[in-house]
Design an enzyme around this catalytic site. Sequence first.
Site, PDB file in Angstrom:
ATOM      1  N   HIS A  90      -8.074   7.268 -68.563  1.00 28.72           N
ATOM      2  CA  HIS A  90      -6.902   6.859 -69.368  1.00 28.72           C
ATOM      3  C   HIS A  90      -5.773   7.874 -69.187  1.00 28.72           C
ATOM      4  CE1 HIS A  90      -5.919   4.142 -73.005  1.00 28.72           C
ATOM      5  NE2 HIS A  90      -4.792   4.543 -72.435  1.00 28.72           N
ATOM      6  N   ARG A 115      -5.214  -2.794 -70.913  1.00 27.05           N
ATOM      7  CA  ARG A 115      -6.238  -2.448 -71.898  1.00 27.05           C
ATOM      8  C   ARG A 115      -7.598  -2.851 -71.336  1.00 27.05           C
ATOM      9  NH1 ARG A 115      -3.598   0.761 -73.700  1.00 27.05           N
ATOM     10  NH2 ARG A 115      -2.729   1.048 -75.787  1.00 27.05           N
TER      11      ARG A 115
END
Length: 315
Positions: free
Chosen positions: A278, A230
């Site tokens: 991502h 993350r």
Amino acid sequence: MRHAVSSAPTVLLLSTTLDLGYLVEPMRDALPGADVRLWPDADPDSVEMAICWRPPAGVLAGMPRLRLIHSIGAGIDHITADPDLPDRPLCRMIDGAMAAGIREYVLWSVLYFHRDFDVAARQRAQRLWRARAPVPAGEWTVGVLGLGAIGLGVAAALRDLGYRVRGWSRSPKQVDGVECFAGPEGLVPCIEACDVVVSILPLTADTRRLFDREVLSRLRPGAAFVNVGRGEQLVLDDLLGLLDEGHLRGAVLDVFEVEPLPPDHAAWAHPAVVVTPHMASRTDRRDIARQAAENYRRAVGGQPLIGRVERERGY
């Protein structure tokens, strides 16, 4: 007071950053009869399941019939960040294909540094033809931070390619062919001898801003950093500073604290940083629908849920 469950539940797809319209038809197929709607086009009083990615804060708390909150990915921190999140079962995706995608991404990232592709990229810009003798994989050490189901698969794949692999996790684990470390006291001993460190950690109170200058500076000179965990785990400015100073060799970053990464951010133009959007893995829409539908049926039947999150642990 517990409300009766509708035979044709209302399912709400909600996100502040993604258009979840691609899930409407798969959800209708997976849960026949369901009234599948996109936020904000739904009566909050009718919603029984919410399928989310970065949902708007406070909205879920206004759904009195809500039985289940479901993430479209493995992460749930984007949901638990809501200070008004209601006390309802929360599930994350359990997906073998997603694990395979992350494994492939990490293997590429490690090879990018091990086989000097980063060096070749910089030399290409200068029209330089200069090759270095390859270093055997057995002389390279890779640290895998996070030994959940996905991290274990990554560690095993790297081990099977011949790398020396170290693994770090919250609690002690034993993995064949992997030197394992655990707990806060085990982090620095794990990473300080690594040529590449890969974070596959979930975002928790303990991992938020974990990789700051103090921790990153404990990597050996010339080491590289890969983040598929993350973005909030990494203090990006501290990483860029250590790259500029020459302490670190480079970084491959797939996740960021703010996504999309702002166009004017220094990471885009940094010669030692690879920015990807991502993309390490993305769950197939049909798999999301199938698991969410199955979990709804299980919630109705009082059965154990797939991927249910222990909120106090954060995963």
